[in-house]
Design a protein around this motif. Sequence first.
Motif, short mmCIF file in Angstrom:
data_model
loop_
_atom_site.label_atom_id
_atom_site.label_comp_id
_atom_site.label_asym_id
_atom_site.label_seq_id
_atom_site.Cartn_x
_atom_site.Cartn_y
_atom_site.Cartn_z
N SER A 27 -43.61 11.57 33.31
CA SER A 27 -44.25 11.90 34.80
C SER A 27 -43.42 12.79 35.15
CB SER A 27 -43.86 10.32 35.58
OG SER A 27 -42.44 9.75 35.08
N VAL A 28 -43.87 12.65 36.97
CA VAL A 28 -43.12 14.11 37.68
C VAL A 28 -42.18 13.57 37.95
CG1 VAL A 28 -43.89 15.94 39.32
CG2 VAL A 28 -45.20 15.45 37.47
N ASN A 29 -40.55 14.08 38.25
CA ASN A 29 -40.06 13.47 38.87
C ASN A 29 -39.95 14.32 39.81
OD1 ASN A 29 -36.64 13.46 39.62
ND2 ASN A 29 -36.21 13.39 37.51
N ALA A 30 -40.42 13.53 41.60
CA ALA A 30 -40.43 14.32 42.82
C ALA A 30 -39.27 14.69 43.21
CB ALA A 30 -41.06 13.33 43.84
N ASP A 62 -54.72 14.21 34.95
CA ASP A 62 -54.31 13.69 36.00
C ASP A 62 -52.07 14.27 36.38
OD1 ASP A 62 -55.93 12.11 36.51
OD2 ASP A 62 -55.40 10.96 35.11
N ASP A 63 -51.70 14.77 35.42
CA ASP A 63 -50.45 15.49 35.17
C ASP A 63 -50.33 16.56 36.41
OD1 ASP A 63 -49.67 13.82 33.51
OD2 ASP A 63 -49.87 14.33 31.77
N TYR A 64 -51.32 16.97 35.85
CA TYR A 64 -51.91 18.90 37.34
C TYR A 64 -51.86 18.26 38.77
CZ TYR A 64 -53.40 22.63 38.72
OH TYR A 64 -53.15 24.34 39.65
N ARG A 65 -52.16 17.72 38.64
CA ARG A 65 -53.39 16.92 40.21
C ARG A 65 -51.26 16.08 40.58
NH1 ARG A 65 -56.67 15.36 43.68
NH2 ARG A 65 -58.66 15.55 41.43
N SER A 66 -50.51 15.38 39.99
CA SER A 66 -49.60 14.86 40.14
C SER A 66 -48.71 16.15 40.42
CB SER A 66 -49.00 13.84 39.05
OG SER A 66 -49.95 12.74 39.09
N ALA A 67 -48.82 16.69 39.40
CA ALA A 67 -47.17 17.74 39.81
C ALA A 67 -47.66 18.71 40.41
CB ALA A 67 -47.13 18.40 38.69
N GLN A 69 -49.06 18.33 43.44
CA GLN A 69 -49.00 16.65 45.14
C GLN A 69 -47.22 17.17 45.34
OE1 GLN A 69 -50.48 13.86 43.75
NE2 GLN A 69 -52.05 13.91 45.15
N ALA A 70 -46.40 16.54 44.35
CA ALA A 70 -44.76 16.60 44.66
C ALA A 70 -44.29 18.38 44.73
CB ALA A 70 -44.51 16.40 42.95
#
Length: 319
Positions: A27-30, A62-67, A69-70
């Motif tokens: 998961s993305v580490n914001a 989904d990973d792309y969107r999360s990354a 967004q962060a």
Amino acid sequence: MQQALTQADYASSVVAVPPIALNTDYSVNAGANEAIIKHIEGGGVHVLLYGGNANLYHFGLDDYRSAMQAITAAAAPTTHLITSIGPDFGKAMAQAPIARDLGFKNVMVLPTNFPADPAGVANGVRKLADAFGSGLILYLKREHYADPDELAKLIAEKAVSFVKYAVEKPDASKDPYLDAVLSAIGTEHLASGMGETPIHDHLGRRKLTTYTSGAVCIAPTAASELLTLYKSGRAAEAFELSQPFLEFEKVRLDLGGLQVLHDGLRLSGIADTGPLMPMVSNLPVGKLKPVQAAVDALKSAEKQAISRALAREKRAAGL
């Protein structure tokens, strides 16, 4: 709110190409990504490109969107962000509306190695630009990926806004494909896209607008000074300053460009970048010694560059 980059924006900054920090579960580490961004911004670099070094090739939607967004949440309002889509046409078409919905105005198309041909690339870029709603950045990673004359048409049509040139040559000064691209589109739409290795020629002799760099993520002040020296015609000073950057690039060439930068950020103490998204692996512990040495040299160059910058500020203030 993000704005479309102008030629002046590109010319005023090195383009940092950071990795994306992940947690152990991918998961993305914001927090870690924010630390990387703030470090780069602190060195005066205000254009960040998320693409190859971020390993976006292997991010699902989904990973792309999360990354992304962060990244958009962490960047300063004055920082220009570039995201990337692709490399295949279908994935790029699926990502384009995500990038648009997140407010990105600057999008690069990752290069497709196979299958692709120049006419197909031009057709695909036109369709992607139409889907996104504005011009895209085209990443030239191999010879004849795009026909130079067709590239000029894409720019005239505003389907392409800028070009990242990263065709590796044993001798950067001998590059007929780059000569043809320059003849077709000039320097104002073109960035050197292979880190510091070719910039003595690309910036010093050919006068490309700017260059992209991974090492800038560790030494942003020094990289900014390097760009200023080349822009000022002080190529000999620039070449001397570039030595730790060139050494870092040699280590990347030996051990893997994505891997060395990703793990190098962690070794620098800037942020814990965590694992790389499969299908790329982190470096084994036994190969980290030359990475640490190269990172330490960059940190030393950064410390010296900060000292010079502070001295210049004091002189300018009459202190």
